[in-house]
Design a protein around this motif. Structure first.
Motif, PDB file in Angstrom:
ATOM      1  N   ALA A 119       4.252  15.899   1.217  1.00  0.00           N
ATOM      2  CA  ALA A 119       4.205  15.576  -0.213  1.00  0.00           C
ATOM      3  C   ALA A 119       5.601  15.212  -0.721  1.00  0.00           C
ATOM      4  N   ARG A 120       6.603  15.992  -0.263  1.00  0.00           N
ATOM      5  CA  ARG A 120       7.976  15.739  -0.697  1.00  0.00           C
ATOM      6  C   ARG A 120       8.442  14.368  -0.188  1.00  0.00           C
ATOM      7  N   ALA A 121       8.107  14.060   1.071  1.00  0.00           N
ATOM      8  CA  ALA A 121       8.523  12.780   1.641  1.00  0.00           C
ATOM      9  C   ALA A 121       7.824  11.608   0.953  1.00  0.00           C
ATOM     10  N   LEU A 122       6.541  11.797   0.648  1.00  0.00           N
ATOM     11  CA  LEU A 122       5.783  10.722   0.005  1.00  0.00           C
ATOM     12  C   LEU A 122       6.126  10.622  -1.479  1.00  0.00           C
ATOM     13  N   GLY A 123       6.712  11.693  -2.024  1.00  0.00           N
ATOM     14  CA  GLY A 123       7.060  11.691  -3.441  1.00  0.00           C
ATOM     15  C   GLY A 123       5.841  11.675  -4.337  1.00  0.00           C
ATOM     16  N   SER A 124       4.783  12.330  -3.911  1.00  0.00           N
ATOM     17  CA  SER A 124       3.559  12.335  -4.712  1.00  0.00           C
ATOM     18  C   SER A 124       2.779  13.607  -4.453  1.00  0.00           C
ATOM     19  N   GLU A 125       2.009  13.991  -5.447  1.00  0.00           N
ATOM     20  CA  GLU A 125       1.141  15.158  -5.272  1.00  0.00           C
ATOM     21  C   GLU A 125      -0.325  14.767  -5.315  1.00  0.00           C
ATOM     22  N   ARG A 126      -0.575  13.475  -5.444  1.00  0.00           N
ATOM     23  CA  ARG A 126      -1.979  13.033  -5.421  1.00  0.00           C
ATOM     24  C   ARG A 126      -2.303  12.671  -3.986  1.00  0.00           C
ATOM     25  N   GLY A 157       0.810  -1.220   0.000  1.00  0.00           N
ATOM     26  CA  GLY A 157       0.000   0.000   0.000  1.00  0.00           C
ATOM     27  C   GLY A 157       0.837   1.260   0.000  1.00  0.00           C
ATOM     28  N   ARG A 158       0.193   2.383  -0.303  1.00  0.00           N
ATOM     29  CA  ARG A 158       0.858   3.681  -0.253  1.00  0.00           C
ATOM     30  C   ARG A 158       0.839   4.204   1.170  1.00  0.00           C
ATOM     31  N   SER A 159       1.808   5.063   1.478  1.00  0.00           N
ATOM     32  CA  SER A 159       2.011   5.447   2.872  1.00  0.00           C
ATOM     33  C   SER A 159       1.152   6.637   3.303  1.00  0.00           C
ATOM     34  N   VAL A 160       1.089   6.815   4.623  1.00  0.00           N
ATOM     35  CA  VAL A 160       0.374   7.936   5.231  1.00  0.00           C
ATOM     36  C   VAL A 160       1.305   8.632   6.212  1.00  0.00           C
ATOM     37  N   VAL A 161       1.300   9.963   6.179  1.00  0.00           N
ATOM     38  CA  VAL A 161       2.099  10.753   7.112  1.00  0.00           C
ATOM     39  C   VAL A 161       1.160  11.548   8.003  1.00  0.00           C
ATOM     40  N   VAL A 162       1.392  11.485   9.299  1.00  0.00           N
ATOM     41  CA  VAL A 162       0.649  12.334  10.237  1.00  0.00           C
ATOM     42  C   VAL A 162       1.664  13.191  10.962  1.00  0.00           C
TER      43      VAL A 162
END
Lengths: 224, 262
Positions: A184-191, A27-32
């Motif tokens: 966004a930068r850490a996840l490497g995604s803008e979606r 799965g794709r990650s989540v940042v809190v």
């Protein structure tokens, strides 16, 4: 007469952990993370309707990765737990700690029981305190292990690496835009799917889901 | 949510903790009663006002009880009848709406909310048969219809949409008579509230269980409005200003506004 193969308890646990970890890593990650005005929950999510972050209670948010059907039913259990407690005691008696504890019991129970399949999910329960010092973020892993994270928690496949980037860039007085851009930068995604527990909200329910245009506006600040 | 499972909090409660549902054993014991609630439509939405009295038989049990509540950020509920059950019913209804919204990720439709309230009242039927009746008024802003709407209920849970104004509780007949003459759906919020307060004044004038405008204690009816901007509760200073104007006018004409009969 056939005999079942002997598998040592250690090996059994390792196998189960391996199984759960594989499921989660897909799965794709989540940042809190905390920011100046509250707590931001940021998920890489290509769907706008299948949510990974959600509201549990007035000041408590939920984030999950892994199998959708499993964390969806965990989310609903959490809402029921919180609403029942708030209804039979008082709204102030619903705490992130009690919810995180209940999740830990559920996940740990399924992980240890030979009759059940371990959950292939990881969860975050974040609670907004009355003042920034009282904010808490709990991370609960597939085996029920619960950890009290400071400022930042990341779950998902590449959690360690992403968490490192977020921690390096973290400042407690960041704006929401700053926090979302860092995530966004850490996840490497803008979606992204973004929600906040907003300390400045005049409403009793502090959880607010950001609309896609609002998220785009926050991210666009990046160029300037 | 699994098929066959309900997103209703009340259904969940009935299964896991039925003892926490609103209700009482019933029978012939004295119960505190809340009295009169009025509501009316105006240009931009709906307003509701409730008096502050609770009675125990012929005695006044409370002078400052609150019987009008925000149900969520679009709707208002006011309750008359046995106070203990009424307040619990409101609490359950508030959680019911919020629970659905959290589980399903979207709000119930206005009619859905009105139906759920009817279902909760039906759950109280056994108590109502024993005299422990609770009657709500449910009003609010219907996003989809783009207008304010009002529902009244009977003790069997039946719901009835009201178009202009409505009232419930012991003084409701007197309040309704006043509203019939004073109400105008095209006026602004302030004028609509003035009409509601006049109606409550008239109800208190003729019904001993309804409180009027208590300037000496500074206890005034509780006023809420629902419009496209959401639900808001009037602050006390705003209600006091209107209350003082009404009392000043009534000092000259105790029976209130006089109309040319035509």
């Amino acid at each position: 007469m056939s005999m079942p193969f002997y598998v040592s308890p250690e090996q059994q646990m390792l196998d189960r952990a391996e199984f759960a970890r594989k499921g989660i890593a897909r799965g794709r990650s989540v940042v809190v993370l905390r920011y100046a005005g509250g707590i931001a929950l940021v998920a890489e999510n290509h769907s706008t309707t299948l949510n990974k972050v959600a509201e549990l209670y007035d000041r408590i948010g939920f984030a999950a990765v892994g199998r959708y059907n499993e964390f969806e039913s965990l989310r609903i259990s959490g809402i029921r737990h919180a609403d029942l407690r708030g209804y039979s005691y008082d709204r102030r008696d619903v705490t992130g700690r009690s919810l995180a504890g209940a999740y830990s019991q559920l996940l740990g129970g399924a992980f240890a029981s030979a009759a059940e399949k371990p959950f292939e999910v990881e969860l975050i329960v974040a609670e907004l305190g009355d003042d920034p010092g009282a904010d808490v973020i709990f991370r609960i892993s597939y085996d029920g292990v619960i950890s009290d994270e400071e400022n930042v928690a990341v779950i998902g496949g590449d959690a360690e690496r992403i968490a490192q980037i977020v921690r390096d860039g973290f400042t407690a007085d960041a704006t929401l835009a700053g926090a979302v851009r860092l995530a966004a930068r850490a996840l490497g995604s803008e979606r992204l799917e973004v929600a906040v527990l907003d300390r400045r909200s005049p409403r009793r329910r502090t959880f607010r889901r950001l609309a896609p245009p609002e998220i785009a506006a926050l991210l666009q600040g990046e160029a300037s | 949510m699994l098929p066959g499972e309900s997103p209703s909090f009340a259904d969940y409660l009935r299964r896991v903790a039925p003892e926490t549902l609103p209700g009482a054993a019933g029978g012939n014991f004295p119960a505190v009663h809340g009295t009169t609630i009025v509501a009316a439509r105006y240009r931009d939405g709906v307003v509701m006002a409730g008096d502050r009295r609770a009675t125990l038989g012929s005695a006044i049990a409370m002078r400052d009880i609150e019987k009008v509540f925000g149900a969520d950020d679009r709707t208002i509920i006011g309750v008359a009848g046995v106070a203990g059950i009424a307040v619990e019913l409101v609490r359950l209804f508030q959680v019911e709406l919020e629970h659905f919204e959290k589980v399903e990720g979207l709000q119930l439709s206005f009619d859905g909310k009105a139906n759920r309230l009817g279902a909760l009242l039906r759950g109280n039927m056994a108590q109502a048969m024993q005299g422990l009746v609770v009657l709500p008024l449910f009003v609010g802003w219907d996003e989809r219809a783009g207008r304010g709407r009002m529902f009244s209920y009977d003790s069997t849970g039946g719901r009835y949409e009201e178009q202009e104004y409505c009232s419930v509780g012991s003084g409701s007949a007197f309040a309704r008579g006043a509203l019939k003459k004073l109400h105008d759906p095209s006026v602004d919020e302030r004028t609509a509230v003035l009409g509601l307060l006049q109606a409550l004044y008239d109800a208190a004038d003729d019904d001993s269980a309804t409180s009027g405008l208590d300037l000496t204690r500074g206890i005034f009816p509780l006023v809420m409005r629902a419009s496209a901007e959401g639900v808001a509760r009037w602050d006390e200073a705003g209600v006091r200003e209107l209350a003082e104007a009404i009392i000043a006018a009534r000092a000259g004409r105790p029976d209130g506004p006089r109309g040319a009969a035509l």
